[in-house]
Design an enzyme around this catalytic site. Structure first.
Site, PDB file in Angstrom:
ATOM      1  CB  CYS A  73      -0.922   0.011   1.220  1.00  0.00           C
ATOM      2  SG  CYS A  73      -1.898   1.539   1.336  1.00  0.00           S
ATOM      3  CG  MET A 281      -5.591   1.975  -4.826  1.00  0.00           C
ATOM      4  SD  MET A 281      -6.574   2.309  -6.313  1.00  0.00           S
ATOM      5  CE  MET A 281      -5.973   1.018  -7.409  1.00  0.00           C
TER       6      MET A 281
END
Length: 381
Positions: A73, A281
């Site tokens: 992430c 993202m």
């Protein structure tokens, strides 16, 4: 048990976050019931030379009992540096200035440099850096993803900048498939019936559209060599990502902010865990930055083509600038680094409780005999 047994670790973290929840709300847990807020991060002193900490990232399914540890992430990478400093995992922290935390992303075996502002020996959280998609300004944390694709690895798994992606029952589409940041499949918006200016409601309110995207993602995963059978995609929901691009167009962001063609080089929309992301993202932003800087990819062509070192793209919440340093060696593109900025701050510092039957009773009995108090402590960013 959780430290030594992956299944037990997943079971514990799922329960902490509140999954699986058939209602999709994670009411009985710490999760926020979106792909952006159903995540876990594990950080410890690094065992890899030249690094301060090891960082593991787990994407938690909201309604199914599984976790995906296959990727990273990018947004939470920015929280690892401040957390490591606050937790005493970084030696010789500067009194004032920028502290570079060398992070080993253990999932994907890559180095991330997290540049954390320090004031009077404490992580600086307050600042005027704004991110579209985040409500409040904060101090800027710069991230560098060092060699996001090893020279021995294939930046383009198929060997092509653009492929024909055949999806049975749906069609054949031009696609750029890249592994930088996170494995990502890029499609042209117009080829799949979109403009490239869509907001979450335009996609997420349509179950058939989401099913179609998931099918395309699964067949893309096979073509990239990430899975061998279409059914494997069901338990590999975090990677690859699927996104679609278009040339710059005016649109109104979800905040009401007007985005014009003068603000951006292209538009990009991406899905995460089966839903259109509210912004972008972090790891997909790396993929966008790298692909945009390589002439001939769909991302590069959407941004007018040619050689580039950075682009600003439009997403549902606004805009973001990303860059990449790329060289050519022996006929192959080699990514030296990709960069972007994020922010992070401590929201809560404390303990979270899970029901005793989450772990095997033997785990608690063994620790009680050894005089250990079993408490799970978490820091939330």
């Amino acid at each position: 048990e959780a430290q030594e047994n992956q299944e037990a670790k997943d079971k514990l973290l799922l329960r902490v976050v509140g999954s699986p929840d058939p209602y999709g709300k994670q009411i009985d847990g710490m999760g926020g019931a979106t792909s952006s807020t159903s995540k876990t991060v594990l950080v410890g002193k690094s065992e890899v030379e030249g690094h301060d900490v090891d960082y593991y990232f787990g994407q938690v399914s909201i309604d199914k009992p599984f976790m995906d540890w296959s990727g990273n992430c990018g947004n939470l990478s920015s929280a690892v540096g401040p957390f490591a400093i606050k937790s005493g995992l970084v030696d010789n922290v500067v009194e004032n200035g920028i502290q570079t935390v060398r992070i080993w992303q253990a999932n994907i075996k890559k180095t991330i440099l997290c540049h954390v502002p320090i004031k009077n020996g404490i992580v600086q959280e307050i600042g005027d850096y704004e991110i579209d998609g985040v409500a409040f300004p904060a101090a800027e944390i710069q991230l560098e993803f060092v060699a996001p694709v090893d020279p021995s690895e294939e930046l383009f798994p198929t060997g092509n900048l653009v492929d024909d992606l055949e999806v049975p029952g749906i069609g054949t589409f031009k696609a750029t498939m890249i592994t930088a940041g996170i494995p990502t499949i890029f499609l042209n918006a117009e080829d799949i019936g979109y403009k490239g200016t869509e907001l979450q409601g335009d996609i997420n309110s349509n179950p058939e559209a989401l099913k179609r995207f998931e099918t395309m993602r699964a067949y893309g995963a096979i073509k990239m060599g990430l899975i061998k059978d279409i059914k494997e995609a069901e338990t590999r929901a975090h990677t690859p990502k699927i996104a679609f691009v278009s040339k710059p167009q005016n649109y109104t962001a979800s905040s009401g902010k007007e985005i014009t063609t003068a603000d951006i080089d292209l538009n990009v929309r991406a899905l995460s865990m089966g839903q259109l992301h509210h912004a972008m993202m972090g790891t997909a932003s790396v993929a966008i930055g790298v692909a945009a800087c390589i002439p001939g990819t769909l991302v590069n062509l959407a941004a007018s083509g040619g050689e580039k070192s950075a682009v600003t793209f439009g997403h549902p919440s606004g805009t973001l600038k990303v860059g990449a340093a790329i060289i050519s060696e022996n006929g192959k593109f080699v990514v030296d680094k990709a960069s972007m900025s994020r922010s992070a701050r401590v929201i809560m510092d404390g303990q979270v409780h899970v029901p005793a039957d989450t772990m095997k009773q033997q785990f608690f009995d063994q620790n009680q005999k050894k005089g250990r108090k079993v408490v799970f402590s978490f820091l939330f960013y």
